[in-house]
Scaffold this active site. Sequence first.
Site, PDB file in Angstrom:
ATOM      1  N   LYS A 110       0.989  -1.209  -0.002  1.00 24.04           N
ATOM      2  CA  LYS A 110       0.096   0.059  -0.087  1.00 24.04           C
ATOM      3  C   LYS A 110       0.832   1.293  -0.101  1.00 24.04           C
ATOM      4  O   LYS A 110       0.265   2.227  -0.361  1.00 24.04           O
ATOM      5  CB  LYS A 110      -1.032   0.039   1.214  1.00 24.04           C
ATOM      6  CG  LYS A 110      -1.901  -1.183   1.155  1.00 24.04           C
ATOM      7  CD  LYS A 110      -3.315  -0.933   1.519  1.00 24.04           C
ATOM      8  CE  LYS A 110      -4.500  -1.781   0.897  1.00 24.04           C
ATOM      9  NZ  LYS A 110      -3.885  -3.273   1.613  1.00 24.04           N
TER      10      LYS A 110
HETATM   11  C1  LIG Z   1      -4.645  -4.303   0.835  1.00 23.57           C
HETATM   12  C2  LIG Z   1      -4.019  -5.534   0.970  1.00 23.57           C
HETATM   13  C3  LIG Z   1      -4.124  -6.788  -0.040  1.00 23.57           C
HETATM   14  C4  LIG Z   1      -5.170  -6.810  -1.056  1.00 23.57           C
HETATM   15  O1  LIG Z   1      -5.380  -5.715  -1.904  1.00 23.57           O
HETATM   16  P1  LIG Z   1      -6.489  -5.240  -2.865  1.00 23.57           P
HETATM   17  O2  LIG Z   1      -5.930  -4.168  -3.817  1.00 23.57           O
HETATM   18  O3  LIG Z   1      -7.306  -4.594  -1.795  1.00 23.57           O
HETATM   19  O4  LIG Z   1      -6.858  -6.630  -3.203  1.00 23.57           O
HETATM   20  C5  LIG Z   1      -3.298  -7.793   0.158  1.00 23.57           C
HETATM   21  N1  LIG Z   1      -2.296  -7.875   1.075  1.00 23.57           N
HETATM   22  C6  LIG Z   1      -1.852  -7.161   1.806  1.00 23.57           C
HETATM   23  C7  LIG Z   1      -0.870  -7.218   2.628  1.00 23.57           C
HETATM   24  C8  LIG Z   1      -2.633  -6.004   1.928  1.00 23.57           C
HETATM   25  O5  LIG Z   1      -2.461  -4.748   2.650  1.00 23.57           O
END
Ligand SMILES: *Cc1c(COP(=O)(O)O)cnc(C)c1O
Length: 448
Positions: A110
């Site tokens: 993120k």
């Molecule tokens: C947010 C997140 C996901 C999922 O990603 P999306 O884009 O919401 O499908 C997967 N793994 C981690 C560690 C995350 O923080």
Amino acid sequence: MKFYSTNNRGNTVDLKQAVLKGLADDGGIYMPDQINNFSREFIENLGDFAGSPLSKLAFEISKVFFGDAIDLDELRVICDESINFESPLKNLDKQIKVLELFHGPTLAFKDFGARFLASLVKYFAKNLKQEVTVLVATSGDTGGAVANGFANTNGVKVILLYPSGKVSELQEKQLTTLGGNVYAIEVDGVFDDCQRMVKQAFLDQDLRNNMFLTSANSINIGRLIAQVFYYFSAYAQMKASFGRKFEEVIFSVPSGNFGNLTAGLIAKKMGLPVAKFIAATNVNDTFPKFMETGLFEAKPSIKTISNAMDVGNPNNFPRIMDLYSGDIEKLRKNVWSKSYSDDETSGAIREIFEKYGYVMDPHGAVAYLGIKEYLKNGFSGVGIILETAHPAKFLDIVEPILGKVVEMPEKLRTCMNKNKNSVKMSSDFEELKNFLINTSLSNNNPHR
Ligand SMILES: *Cc1c(COP(=O)(O)O)cnc(C)c1O
């Protein structure tokens, strides 16, 4: 380039509005009105980027979307300051690779979207002549990445709401130790309370008259585009090691809200040669069920050990439908989706360690399960797992499964040693409103 709402193609805005509004007035989410292809030559020569910082590739990709809205020298600065870490590709074996997306400041993928968006907001805030307040509700991970991206930025204030006692100790430290322009509000309630309070703030006329509020939430188009970068980077790294002849990859994407998958589908539309995407989920199986039956049925989320993917109503679904003009057959040609249980995920964490000596976090482990099952069907190409978080972020899950200590990276240790600094609040909106008004009046007063 214009950005349209997924609820109405005629409802378009420019980049600045798309970034600062986040969500369209009609409740839709923004999509770029053109997704231009790179030339064959650019794709064939991608290997040349493998030796350079990722920000260089980030610039080439963001230029396609934002080149007409942001001066190119400024755009280069935005890429350099936000994408200041790498996404290295590691081998499990000859056929299965891991794209490590956890080398940013909060050790989760993120960071890409949150940091890039923060730089975009900073850029637009400069010309607004008004302080921008970023208001975010977080259940843990996202808030830390957003706050980190905005930390120490003039003209931008970040207010994070998180549910007291409902985030991990590490997550809480990441939210509450930044200080400066970042205010962490500890709400006596659950995540839904935080989200309700934030939503109410955006609708409140007094607040709207008094301050410039923006959300930086997960569906912001600025975050999505930054996730396109690392798909190209993975391919560039493959080209660099396997040469020009190298053709296609498959990606396995651990999915919750499906922003990550959507970014991959955009990369493909831009010309990246991807044979297939695997959308792997935990037992929150709304999307795999949709792929199977053609019916999209949102459900309440179920708690799992890959908790960042505990989503029953994936909010990027309208974008995926949009990219395929609602044609599920076309989507099925590009995407295969499957759901896995916590037991299977734990088993995968153990198997990956025993077979390859690699410590995978629970989210990456779900993606591993997807790729392993898909490869059984005889696909002979290379499969790349997106590893979305560092395993040390999920110590309480990974350590008991492996029966061994997982090393904590320096960045996390430093953060754990800092003192928590939060503002306690009830889940009453009026209290948040007063706080927002007071902090906007006393801009120059340090709040603690
Ligand atoms: C947010 C997140 C996901 C999922 O990603 P999306 O884009 O919401 O499908 C997967 N793994 C981690 C560690 C995350 O923080």
